[in-house]
Design an enzyme around this catalytic site. Structure first.
Site, PDB file in Angstrom:
ATOM      1  N   GLY A 130       0.856  -1.186   0.000  1.00  0.00           N
ATOM      2  CA  GLY A 130       0.000   0.000   0.000  1.00  0.00           C
ATOM      3  C   GLY A 130       0.880   1.219   0.000  1.00  0.00           C
ATOM      4  N   GLU A 131       0.678   2.054   0.969  1.00  0.00           N
ATOM      5  CA  GLU A 131       1.456   3.284   1.069  1.00  0.00           C
ATOM      6  C   GLU A 131       2.108   3.308   2.459  1.00  0.00           C
ATOM      7  OE1 GLU A 131       2.422   5.635  -1.071  1.00  0.00           O
ATOM      8  OE2 GLU A 131       3.432   6.350   0.723  1.00  0.00           O
ATOM      9  N   SER A 132       3.403   3.113   2.470  1.00  0.00           N
ATOM     10  CA  SER A 132       4.079   2.942   3.760  1.00  0.00           C
ATOM     11  C   SER A 132       4.004   4.193   4.637  1.00  0.00           C
ATOM     12  CB  SER A 132       5.531   2.523   3.556  1.00  0.00           C
ATOM     13  OG  SER A 132       6.218   3.483   2.774  1.00  0.00           O
ATOM     14  N   CYS A 185       6.049  -5.400   0.053  1.00  0.00           N
ATOM     15  CA  CYS A 185       6.127  -4.080  -0.584  1.00  0.00           C
ATOM     16  C   CYS A 185       6.127  -2.954   0.462  1.00  0.00           C
ATOM     17  CB  CYS A 185       5.005  -3.955  -1.606  1.00  0.00           C
ATOM     18  SG  CYS A 185       5.366  -2.740  -2.871  1.00  0.00           S
ATOM     19  N   ARG A 213      12.777   3.109  -1.576  1.00  0.00           N
ATOM     20  CA  ARG A 213      11.378   3.104  -2.045  1.00  0.00           C
ATOM     21  C   ARG A 213      11.334   3.486  -3.515  1.00  0.00           C
ATOM     22  NH1 ARG A 213       7.758   7.025   1.283  1.00  0.00           N
ATOM     23  NH2 ARG A 213       6.229   6.120  -0.121  1.00  0.00           N
ATOM     24  N   ILE A 241       4.818  -3.540  -7.900  1.00  0.00           N
ATOM     25  CA  ILE A 241       4.006  -2.334  -8.100  1.00  0.00           C
ATOM     26  C   ILE A 241       4.620  -1.190  -7.292  1.00  0.00           C
ATOM     27  CG2 ILE A 241       1.697  -1.305  -7.866  1.00  0.00           C
ATOM     28  CD1 ILE A 241       0.586  -4.217  -7.821  1.00  0.00           C
ATOM     29  N   ARG A 242       5.173  -0.217  -7.981  1.00  0.00           N
ATOM     30  CA  ARG A 242       5.891   0.875  -7.295  1.00  0.00           C
ATOM     31  C   ARG A 242       6.757   0.296  -6.171  1.00  0.00           C
ATOM     32  NH1 ARG A 242       2.678   3.776  -4.352  1.00  0.00           N
ATOM     33  NH2 ARG A 242       0.823   2.583  -4.808  1.00  0.00           N
ATOM     34  N   HIS A 257       4.484  -8.776  -4.524  1.00  0.00           N
ATOM     35  CA  HIS A 257       3.196  -9.039  -3.861  1.00  0.00           C
ATOM     36  C   HIS A 257       2.771 -10.502  -4.003  1.00  0.00           C
ATOM     37  CE1 HIS A 257       2.036  -4.812  -3.098  1.00  0.00           C
ATOM     38  NE2 HIS A 257       2.702  -4.558  -4.206  1.00  0.00           N
ATOM     39  N   GLU A 314       0.713 -11.991  -2.370  1.00  0.00           N
ATOM     40  CA  GLU A 314      -0.743 -12.069  -2.102  1.00  0.00           C
ATOM     41  C   GLU A 314      -1.576 -11.865  -3.363  1.00  0.00           C
ATOM     42  OE1 GLU A 314       1.275  -9.654  -1.221  1.00  0.00           O
ATOM     43  OE2 GLU A 314       0.334  -7.692  -1.461  1.00  0.00           O
TER      44      GLU A 314
HETATM   45  N1  GLN Z   1       5.836   2.678  -2.981  1.00  0.00           N
HETATM   46  C1  GLN Z   1       5.019   2.264  -1.886  1.00  0.00           C
HETATM   47  C2  GLN Z   1       5.622   2.692  -0.549  1.00  0.00           C
HETATM   48  O1  GLN Z   1       6.780   2.923  -0.446  1.00  0.00           O
HETATM   49  C3  GLN Z   1       4.839   0.760  -1.846  1.00  0.00           C
HETATM   50  C4  GLN Z   1       4.007   0.308  -3.009  1.00  0.00           C
HETATM   51  C5  GLN Z   1       3.253  -0.948  -2.756  1.00  0.00           C
HETATM   52  O2  GLN Z   1       3.112  -1.401  -1.627  1.00  0.00           O
HETATM   53  N2  GLN Z   1       2.706  -1.505  -3.806  1.00  0.00           N
HETATM   54  O3  GLN Z   1       4.918   2.762   0.402  1.00  0.00           O
END
Ligand code: GLN
Length: 211
Positions: free
Chosen positions: A54-56, A86, A118, A147-148, A188, A190
């Protein structure tokens, strides 16, 4: 024994983590319960936890506000089996910087001896999938979804890289790493039906099920 599996449920792909644990635990044929961890007092009632992607920064700020950050850090340091994917990997790292903005000073669990960058593969449109060799899972490659994604440039003490991926600028980046009761993936697991990473976590890292 009933295994109580927690998913940190503050932000990110929580439902996918629940489904992946459900598939893996069902395949292992054990009794289990999955709980969404949103409050600090739930941390004493779980046998393992997974930290979603997600978004850390969001996961960090919300977990600090709810008091989960400090308590979870303490539980992990005392042996709670933990899988971070992630953003979850970012949360577990002791050192974090962003590929673009550098220092982030975001709240972290800071439990793994890894140095993470990141967004090291670029932004959303640079997301990709790859057949990854992960020797601890056997010969069959694992379909890894990035993903990112972050990755680790370095690990130390007893943190062991389990998979690497070549990066044109940074060389071999660590995309899966284990340290004692902790497992972190830049991708991921999951999001695919292959349960090998989760079964490895439950059986080998957590030692909750004999195979
Ligand atoms: N770039 C996101 C972060 O640093 C992580 C991306 C993800 O969990 N898919 O939080």
């Amino acid at each position: 024994m009933v295994i109580v599996a927690g998913v940190l449920a503050l932000q990110g792909d929580i439902e996918e983590h629940v489904q992946a644990l459900d598939r893996a635990l069902r395949e292992l044929g054990v009794d289990y319960r999955i709980v969404l961890v949103k409050k600090v007092d739930q941390l004493s009632k779980i046998d393992l936890i997974t930290i979603p992607g997600g978004e850390s920064t969001t996961i960090g700020f919300v977990s600090r506000r709810t008091g989960i950050l400090d308590k979870l850090k303490e539980r992990i340091e005392n042996g709670l089996p933990t899988l971070g994917t992630c953003a979850g990997m970012v949360m577990m790292a002791k050192e974090v910087r962003d590929a673009v903005v550098g220092e982030t000073s975001q709240p972290l669990l800071g439990v793994m001896d890894i140095s993470v960058i990141r967004n090291v593969f670029g932004r959303q449109r640079e997301s990709f999938e790859v057949d990854l060799k992960i020797p601890v899972l056997g010969n069959q490659p694992f379909r890894a979804v990035f993903i990112r994604a972050p990755a680790a440039v370095r690990c130390w003490n007893d943190a062991q890289p389990l998979a690497t991926l070549r990066h044109e600028r940074y060389g071999d980046l660590i995309v899966m790493v284990r340290q004692r009761n902790m497992l972190a993936c830049a991708f991921h697991p999951e999001l695919v039906l292959d349960t090998r990473v989760h079964r490895y976590f439950i059986c080998e890292v957590a030692g909750l099920v004999q195979r």
